[in-house]
Design an enzyme around this catalytic site. Structure first.
Site, PDB file in Angstrom:
ATOM      1  N   LYS A  92      97.822  56.709  46.818  1.00 45.05           N
ATOM      2  CA  LYS A  92      96.998  57.048  45.525  1.00 45.05           C
ATOM      3  C   LYS A  92      96.903  55.337  45.640  1.00 45.05           C
ATOM      4  CE  LYS A  92      97.636  55.076  42.008  1.00 45.05           C
ATOM      5  NZ  LYS A  92      96.899  54.161  41.641  1.00 45.05           N
ATOM      6  N   CYS A 124     105.126  39.281  45.987  1.00 47.73           N
ATOM      7  CA  CYS A 124     105.985  40.106  45.478  1.00 47.73           C
ATOM      8  C   CYS A 124     107.571  39.134  46.229  1.00 47.73           C
ATOM      9  CB  CYS A 124     106.750  41.577  45.395  1.00 47.73           C
ATOM     10  SG  CYS A 124     107.016  41.517  47.501  1.00 47.73           S
TER      11      CYS A 124
HETATM   12  P1  NAD Z   1     101.327  48.316  38.642  1.00 47.35           P
HETATM   13  O1  NAD Z   1     102.898  48.398  38.557  1.00 47.35           O
HETATM   14  O2  NAD Z   1     100.991  47.681  36.928  1.00 47.35           O
HETATM   15  O3  NAD Z   1     100.698  49.337  39.499  1.00 47.35           O
HETATM   16  C1  NAD Z   1     101.456  49.870  40.943  1.00 47.35           C
HETATM   17  C2  NAD Z   1     101.188  50.983  40.711  1.00 47.35           C
HETATM   18  O4  NAD Z   1     101.349  51.459  40.062  1.00 47.35           O
HETATM   19  C3  NAD Z   1      99.177  50.733  40.444  1.00 47.35           C
HETATM   20  O5  NAD Z   1      98.935  52.425  41.706  1.00 47.35           O
HETATM   21  C4  NAD Z   1      98.768  51.946  39.019  1.00 47.35           C
HETATM   22  O6  NAD Z   1      98.400  52.901  39.438  1.00 47.35           O
HETATM   23  C5  NAD Z   1     100.504  52.555  38.892  1.00 47.35           C
HETATM   24  N1  NAD Z   1     101.282  52.601  37.620  1.00 47.35           N
HETATM   25  C6  NAD Z   1     100.954  52.146  36.975  1.00 47.35           C
HETATM   26  N2  NAD Z   1     101.258  52.152  35.319  1.00 47.35           N
HETATM   27  C7  NAD Z   1     101.841  53.177  35.748  1.00 47.35           C
HETATM   28  C8  NAD Z   1     102.232  54.041  34.742  1.00 47.35           C
HETATM   29  N3  NAD Z   1     102.711  53.366  33.551  1.00 47.35           N
HETATM   30  N4  NAD Z   1     102.660  55.227  35.599  1.00 47.35           N
HETATM   31  C9  NAD Z   1     102.436  55.530  36.443  1.00 47.35           C
HETATM   32  N5  NAD Z   1     101.815  55.318  38.043  1.00 47.35           N
HETATM   33  C10 NAD Z   1     101.509  53.562  36.929  1.00 47.35           C
HETATM   34  O7  NAD Z   1     101.535  46.224  39.230  1.00 47.35           O
HETATM   35  P2  NAD Z   1     101.129  45.682  40.432  1.00 47.35           P
HETATM   36  O8  NAD Z   1     100.286  45.233  39.549  1.00 47.35           O
HETATM   37  O9  NAD Z   1      99.936  46.595  40.910  1.00 47.35           O
HETATM   38  O10 NAD Z   1     101.411  44.827  41.389  1.00 47.35           O
HETATM   39  C11 NAD Z   1     102.153  43.585  41.105  1.00 47.35           C
HETATM   40  C12 NAD Z   1     103.425  44.197  41.033  1.00 47.35           C
HETATM   41  O11 NAD Z   1     103.861  44.354  42.053  1.00 47.35           O
HETATM   42  C13 NAD Z   1     104.598  42.942  40.154  1.00 47.35           C
HETATM   43  O12 NAD Z   1     105.248  42.996  39.867  1.00 47.35           O
HETATM   44  C14 NAD Z   1     105.310  43.109  41.944  1.00 47.35           C
HETATM   45  O13 NAD Z   1     106.200  42.017  42.377  1.00 47.35           O
HETATM   46  C15 NAD Z   1     104.939  44.093  42.262  1.00 47.35           C
HETATM   47  N6  NAD Z   1     105.530  44.085  43.980  1.00 47.35           N
HETATM   48  C16 NAD Z   1     106.721  44.398  44.475  1.00 47.35           C
HETATM   49  C17 NAD Z   1     106.729  44.413  46.019  1.00 47.35           C
HETATM   50  C18 NAD Z   1     108.007  44.124  46.582  1.00 47.35           C
HETATM   51  O14 NAD Z   1     107.903  44.926  48.430  1.00 47.35           O
HETATM   52  N7  NAD Z   1     109.054  44.681  45.681  1.00 47.35           N
HETATM   53  C19 NAD Z   1     105.853  44.266  46.998  1.00 47.35           C
HETATM   54  C20 NAD Z   1     103.884  44.082  45.544  1.00 47.35           C
HETATM   55  C21 NAD Z   1     104.184  43.466  45.001  1.00 47.35           C
END
Ligand code: NAD
Length: 486
Positions: free
Chosen positions: A176, A284
């Site tokens: 997803k 990240c």
């Molecule tokens: P996000 O948490 O908004 O979304 C990530 C995924 O979760 C998406 O597929 C989205 O559809 C889903 N999602 C969003 N809200 C949801 C909910 N309430 N319930 C269920 N699913 C939900 O993150 P983003 O904005 O796409 O990405 C940026 C974030 O990701 C930053 O915080 C970054 O630090 C983090 N990140 C972390 C790493 C790591 O390795 N730790 C790597 C890349 C990005």
């Protein structure tokens, strides 16, 4: 798989149009151009994907691992051949520069290569004669159906942190992807389709929260890999584990870079600027806080201000551009709001990236590099993941004080030190509370054969993504105690 109006799901080896009737626009962050629409797939489409995966898993686990990895060798070649086109897609939907898109694909392909080592990675171990005439063996067996939920900032690389390992170890897989950048995954699945993988081994289901919840609750899905923000990582981890699944959930970050007076200041500023402003700070592993120690303050401040102010910002496909836009207009407004709050809370805006436009891209979500000086340790800006091209500067009198400042964070994704002292480097790597550590390196991204080791609220779970951890995560151990009386 696509027509200009709407992306399709890939289930049981075929492209299927979602029947949800709900969709979101996917736009280019550099110019707001509408690229396509992404469906918000409902629970019954996740059900179709899980059923197809579960049916395929019965046969796939018995396909010899040496045969399973042949599909990954094909995928690697297809990805190499498609590299430039795929990189353009990443830049178009995500905004990062073309060079950054190529770079993330390279890191993704490395995971395909490492997963091709599955015949060794999934080996068990054994002992003869644990008692007289009795032998004991440990085998690794696949879990069955596993799923990954991925974020917007690495549309090419992050799905490949999981998919190649999952299928090489004999599982069937559901992705997803982020609804903000679904086109790269759609292209990945076109390539997977060309490998001739049996139907049901890989599924792509587009969507957002409702789609994720259906995956988290589905009884056939045995494991969830998640990458995204900390609040959602926590939520996914609790809901997945509550229904008995394995989960590895990577969250947000607030990464610090420490600069000692004996560091090579020009190199440190160049590398720190790349870490803080590369991918418009939407990594990240981006440096978010720079802590100067003692005498380092003056020389580093001058050098970083110059590096920030001179960075070329623009559309990621244009020549000479070093930094693209942030993902959405809402993101831009949120980051600008945080800069303003930082200023009101006493920080000096040393380099201000707000209120600037890129000629010819007036509709783009551009925010130029910003440096905040004298940020209050422990204050809102020091604690909050900004996820944009903003570097916050703080100061410490000693390395011990600086390490304490780093360790007081609720995050633990990455911490870096710049120095020419081996003793200081040793102290730092021993004491710092972060899972990915850089010494004179600004983005300490683990290679595919090392675990991506976030700590604290940057990771929920035990086994991380990539390499040997992936072999552990995607298999369960079976121990056989065996006696053959003669
Ligand atoms: P996000 O948490 O908004 O979304 C990530 C995924 O979760 C998406 O597929 C989205 O559809 C889903 N999602 C969003 N809200 C949801 C909910 N309430 N319930 C269920 N699913 C939900 O993150 P983003 O904005 O796409 O990405 C940026 C974030 O990701 C930053 O915080 C970054 O630090 C983090 N990140 C972390 C790493 C790591 O390795 N730790 C790597 C890349 C990005």
């Amino acid at each position: 798989m696509t027509n200009k109006d709407q992306l399709q799901n890939y289930i049981n080896g075929e492209w299927r149009r979602s029947g949800s009737g709900k969709s979101l626009n996917v736009t280019n962050p550099a110019n707001a151009e509408l690229l396509t629409q992404v469906p918000l797939s409902p629970g019954d489409e996740v059900e179709q994907a899980a059923r197809a995966a579960a049916a395929a898993a019965r046969e796939w686990r018995s396909v010899p691992v040496t045969e399973r990895v042949q599909y990954l060798f094909k995928l690697k070649n297809l990805l190499e051949a498609d590299l430039k086109e795929m990189a353009r897609t990443i830049t178009n939907e995500c905004g990062k520069t073309y060079a950054e898109s190529l770079g993330e694909l390279r890191r993704g392909i490395e995971n395909v290569e490492v997963a091709c080592g599955a015949p060794i990675l999934m080996q068990g171990y054994n002992n003869e004669d644990i008692a007289r005439g009795i032998d004991e063996h440990m085998f690794r067996q696949p879990l069955g159906v596993v799923a990954a939920i991925t974020p917007f900032n690495f549309p090419g690389m992050i799905p490949l942190w999981f998919l190649p390992y999952a299928i090489a170890f004999g599982n069937c897989f559901i992705l997803k992807p982020s609804e903000k950048v679904p086109m790269t995954s759609a292209r990945l699945f076109e390539l997977l389709d060309q490998t001739g993988l049996p139907p049901g081994v890989v599924q792509l289901v587009h969507g957002a929260k409702e789609t994720v919840d259906a995956l988290l609750d589905h009884p056939a899905v045995r494991a969830i890999s998640f990458v995204g923000s900390t609040p959602v990582a926590k939520y996914v981890y609790s809901r997945a584990t509550a229904s008995g699944k394995r989960a590895q959930c990577q969250g947000g970050a607030k990464n610090a870079i420490l600069i000692l007076p004996d560091a090579d200041m020009q190199m440190t500023a160049t590398v720190t600027a790349e870490s803080a402003f590369g991918c418009a700070g939407q990594r990240c592993l981006a440096a978010s806080v720079a802590i100067t120690v003692g005498e380092a303050r003056r020389s580093f401040t001058e050098a970083i201000a110059e590096a920030a102010a001179s960075r070329q910002v623009g559309c990621g496909l244009d020549a000479g551009v070093e930094m693209g836009p942030v993902i959405t207009a809402e993101s831009k407004a949120r980051i600008e709001g945080l800069i303003e709050r930082g200023r009101r809370q006493g920080a000096k805006v040393l380099v201000d990236g707000r209120g600037k436009q890129v000629k010819g891209y007036e509709q783009g979500n551009f925010l130029f590099p910003t440096v905040l000086q004298n940020v209050e340790p422990g204050g809102e800006i020091a604690r909050t993941e900004i996820f944009g091209p903003v570097l916050s500067m703080m100061h410490a009198e000693s390395i011990e004080q600086a390490i304490e400042m780093v360790n007081s964070s609720r995050y633990g994704n990455m911490a870096c030190l710049f120095t020419s002292s081996g003793a200081a480097a040793r102290k730092f790597r021993h004491q710092v509370a972060a899972g990915n550590v850089g010494i004179n390196v600004g983005v300490a991204a683990p290679m595919a054969f090392f675990p991506f080791s976030g700590w604290k609220e940057s990771f929920f779970g035990d086994l991380h993504g990539q390499g040997r951890h992936a072999a552990e995560f995607y298999t369960e151990t079976k121990v056989v105690v065996e006696r053959w009386p003669s």
